[in-house]
Design an enzyme around this catalytic site. Structure first.
Site, PDB file in Angstrom:
ATOM      1  N   SER A  31     -79.601  -2.918  30.203  1.00 23.84           N
ATOM      2  CA  SER A  31     -79.819  -2.767  28.758  1.00 23.84           C
ATOM      3  C   SER A  31     -78.598  -3.210  27.967  1.00 23.84           C
ATOM      4  CB  SER A  31     -80.160  -1.305  28.432  1.00 23.84           C
ATOM      5  OG  SER A  31     -81.349  -0.900  29.085  1.00 23.84           O
ATOM      6  N   ASP A 103     -86.614  -5.819  29.697  1.00 21.39           N
ATOM      7  CA  ASP A 103     -85.598  -4.941  30.278  1.00 21.39           C
ATOM      8  C   ASP A 103     -86.322  -3.895  31.116  1.00 21.39           C
ATOM      9  OD1 ASP A 103     -83.201  -3.623  30.816  1.00 21.39           O
ATOM     10  OD2 ASP A 103     -83.430  -2.318  29.077  1.00 21.39           O
ATOM     11  N   THR A 104     -86.144  -3.923  32.420  1.00 21.63           N
ATOM     12  CA  THR A 104     -86.905  -3.042  33.309  1.00 21.63           C
ATOM     13  C   THR A 104     -86.022  -1.933  33.855  1.00 21.63           C
ATOM     14  OG1 THR A 104     -86.459  -4.380  35.288  1.00 21.63           O
ATOM     15  CG2 THR A 104     -88.384  -4.977  33.964  1.00 21.63           C
ATOM     16  N   GLY A 106     -84.086   0.671  36.288  1.00 27.03           N
ATOM     17  CA  GLY A 106     -83.478   0.555  37.608  1.00 27.03           C
ATOM     18  C   GLY A 106     -83.717   1.754  38.490  1.00 27.03           C
ATOM     19  N   ASN A 158     -71.990  -7.766  37.234  1.00 28.33           N
ATOM     20  CA  ASN A 158     -71.545  -7.097  36.020  1.00 28.33           C
ATOM     21  C   ASN A 158     -70.360  -6.165  36.279  1.00 28.33           C
ATOM     22  OD1 ASN A 158     -71.640  -6.429  33.293  1.00 28.33           O
ATOM     23  ND2 ASN A 158     -73.100  -4.751  33.618  1.00 28.33           N
ATOM     24  N   ASP A 161     -64.834  -6.404  34.549  1.00 29.36           N
ATOM     25  CA  ASP A 161     -63.625  -5.851  33.943  1.00 29.36           C
ATOM     26  C   ASP A 161     -63.095  -4.654  34.718  1.00 29.36           C
ATOM     27  OD1 ASP A 161     -66.214  -4.921  32.748  1.00 29.36           O
ATOM     28  OD2 ASP A 161     -64.906  -3.348  31.937  1.00 29.36           O
ATOM     29  N   SER A 463    -112.781  26.018  56.699  1.00 30.42           N
ATOM     30  CA  SER A 463    -113.145  26.440  58.053  1.00 30.42           C
ATOM     31  C   SER A 463    -113.413  27.938  58.028  1.00 30.42           C
ATOM     32  CB  SER A 463    -111.996  26.127  59.015  1.00 30.42           C
ATOM     33  OG  SER A 463    -112.279  26.627  60.311  1.00 30.42           O
ATOM     34  N   SER A 535    -114.482  18.422  54.941  1.00 28.17           N
ATOM     35  CA  SER A 535    -114.350  17.328  53.968  1.00 28.17           C
ATOM     36  C   SER A 535    -113.512  17.761  52.766  1.00 28.17           C
ATOM     37  CB  SER A 535    -115.722  16.815  53.517  1.00 28.17           C
ATOM     38  OG  SER A 535    -116.596  17.865  53.173  1.00 28.17           O
TER      39      SER A 535
END
Length: 634
Positions: A31, A103-104, A106, A158, A161, A463, A535
């Site tokens: 982001s 923007d996905t 993480g 990224n 720095d 049962s 079931s």
């Protein structure tokens, strides 16, 4: 590049648009990168910048500096937690190209949202924290990008720095990533060292990385060729809506997803094989002579043929596959594991298919190594390769050939949640080689011979609830009335047909699937089929219901509290389950999903089995399945 001349944000549409995503592990700076991108490109207005400065004081994580991530993270929960949850889209243009960036998230919990963003992207910017290197989520996102057909990747290393912009750190991590991604089928992998917080190598090369001589990120995104990949694809037009405003007009509305079509061209409906020609191509702004990929149009034909929502219109020389069985990669996106044999709904393109199932798990993919691991199910965020069967044939292409017509989603039939996303690899040819053999005698004739209405009477409950006892009494009473019946009991089938199955969730599903198919065959022969199975899952009971016609499945809920069943414990199974001797026992360490609207609801406390059996017979008589009085065979 003259950045000052560049960057007036406009919202104009452009034919040359690059759709890309940012992805990678949580907190790698996705982001922040987009926010810095928009800021340095002068793509935000002054009032937005002032609001961003205020929000940075309230929510930011960058001290006195502006927190550019807040430009994209708009949800309050995102700002409070400092993570991306949903997919955020931003549109902008430069003089050379227009862009749509997604923007996905993480975080592993929101991998499904990442896959959604990647499904329409042409390029992925995969961010890696220079301090952490290649992580599991980096690999998972890369693998998903590969499966979803993204062929171009930018590795944006990224936070340079924070490692003093050291070249050796950059080279080591890039080597690690390229080594991992070498088998993922990417056409190009470009690596760029950046600092999203300070803008290094985002829209101009940075003096802090004088050892790096590649393009900055924006230069690379503006220049990469992505148009050639879609050239030459066959014409595909999934019908979204049948436009019928009056008796004199019938058109088929949708968007051309690939190729092109012109007035007069011959077309075919692959599912039915019917042919016609294009009479007219209608749009809001007037008729077209030719429609290209991306055009939203309404097509009319020279012939009246049966076409509905979900059908694909194609050219006769460029037909897609049509099959009801196919192999596919599947990304599982739900907290509840995928269960082979369970009935799910599928959506392939615009076609909705009410029922289908994963018939076989071939393998699960280890995202760390790419290895194929034996598995019987998939859990949240896992990726596997499997066989799928649907109740109706679907028209599709292999995903590798056409992303728009080769993808599908899996939907939970009860909750309507999207639980999986898939990419079709190829049709299973045996599906094309198997056809229904026409029979001279059917259910109607066989039932008429027996003078009865066939149906399935399905007893379900814990049962020890009394299912088998009541079902056996119902069978005896129907036999005494000269009805032709068959009783299928869960324990008995496990001695033969289902002797190879255990009691895991997937085995329980397969147990009911097989019993349901046998019961259907008996209904087709004209019998009243009495079934007694725990079931425990609603989906499987519904699956059996769907096998027969309306009114031919009578669900009988034998409602006995679990405490009473434990007290009875006629087979000593609850005691074994509580001691740990038996695993996955319904009511102890496995769930039971009680019917919400059974046709017959039996409460057994303080009731005699004989009276409950009579209650079942009375309900059958009310529904016209049997006549109340005893009868003699004609």
């Amino acid at each position: 590049m003259d950045t000052d001349a560049l960057r007036e944000l406009t919202f104009t549409d452009s034919k040359d648009q690059l759709r890309f995503i940012t992805c990678g592990s949580v907190d790698d700076g996705k982001s922040t990168l987009i926010g810095r991108f928009l800021h340095d490109s002068k793509a935000i207005y002054e009032d937005q910048l002032q609001a961003l400065a205020r929000d940075s004081v309230k929510h930011g994580t960058t001290g006195d500096d502006i927190d550019f991530a807040l430009l994209v993270d708009g949800l309050e929960a995102e700002r409070e937690q400092g993570i991306t949850i949903d997919v955020a889209y931003r549109f902008f243009t430069t003089p050379r190209r227009s862009f749509m960036v997604a923007d996905t998230p993480g975080h592993e919990q929101y991998t499904r949202n990442m896959a959604t963003g990647a499904s329409n992207a042409q390029l992925a910017v995969i961010l890696i924290d220079a301090r952490k290197g290649v992580l599991v989520q980096t690999k998972r996102h890369s693998y998903i990008c590969s499966l979803l057909g993204i062929r171009h990747v930018v590795v944006a290393l990224n936070k340079m720095d924070l490692v003093d912009y050291r070249k050796e750190v950059f080279d080591r991590i890039v080597d690690d990533y390229v080594d991992f991604a070498s088998n993922l089928g990417f056409t190009s992998i470009a690596a760029i060292p950046i600092s999203a917080r300070y803008g290094d190598n985002i829209i101009r090369l940075s003096r802090n990385t004088d050892w790096f001589h590649g393009p900055c990120l924006l230069d690379y995104l503006e220049s990469i060729d992505i148009q050639s990949e879609t050239a030459g694809l066959p014409f595909r037009f999934p019908v979204q809506w049948v436009n019928r405003p009056n008796l004199d007009f019938r058109g088929y509305a949708g968007t051309v997803v690939s190729g092109s079509i012109a007035v007069g061209d011959e077309i075919v409906i692959p599912a039915s094989g019917r042919n016609s020609r294009v009479k007219q191509i209608v749009t809001y702004d007037g008729d077209l002579v030719r429609a290209e990929a991306g055009d939203a149009v309404t097509i009319t034909l020279t012939d009246e043929i049966d076409i509905g929502r979900g059908d694909i219109i194609a050219k006769p020389t460029e037909r897609p596959e049509v099959a009801d069985q196919f192999a596919a990669h599947l990304i599982w996106m739900d907290q509840e594991p995928m269960v082979p044999g369970r009935s799910y709904a599928f959506r392939i393109g615009t076609q909705s298919i009410a029922s289908g199932s994963i018939t076989a798990m071939k393998y699960r993919i280890d995202v760390n190594t790419g290895a194929h691991v034996a598995a019987r199910t998939l859990s949240l965020n896992e990726i596997g390769f499997c066989n799928i069967a649907t109740v109706l044939p679907a028209a599709f292409d292999a995903y590798e050939a056409n992303r728009r017509t080769g993808s599908f989603i899996v939907i939970d039939r009860d909750t309507n949640r999207t639980v999986g996303a898939g990419m079709i690899a190829f049709p299973l040819r045996r599906a094309a080689n198997i056809a229904w053999q026409p029979l001279s005698l059917g259910k109607k004739e066989r039932a008429a011979l027996k003078h009865q209405r066939p149906c399935i009477i399905w007893f379900t409950g814990f049962s020890g609830a009394g299912k088998s006892t009541i079902a056996n009494l119902v069978d005896q009473k129907l036999f005494a009335m000269s009805y032709h019946t068959m009783l299928l009991d869960g324990d008995n089938l496990r001695h033969g047909l289902n002797r190879d199955l255990g009691f895991t969730e997937s085995d329980r599903v397969e147990n009911i699937r097989r019993a349901g198919e046998v019961a259907k065959l008996m209904v087709d022969s004209g019998l009243l089929v009495i079934c007694s199975f725990i079931s425990p899952y609603k989906a499987e009971r519904d699956m059996v219901r769907d096998l027969v016609d309306d009114g031919e499945f009578i669900e009988v809920f034998v409602d006995t509290p679990i405490g009473e069943c434990v007290r009875r414990d006629p087979k000593g199974l609850y005691a074994k389950a509580k001691s740990g001797t038996i695993k996955n026992f319904t009511g102890i360490d496995a769930p039971y999903e009680a019917p919400s609207a059974p046709e017959i609801h039996l409460t057994t406390l303080n009731q005699q089995p004989e009276r409950l059996a009579d209650t079942v017979l009375n309900c059958l008589a009310t529904r016209g399945i049997i006549v109340p009085a005893n009868r003699t065979e004609n």
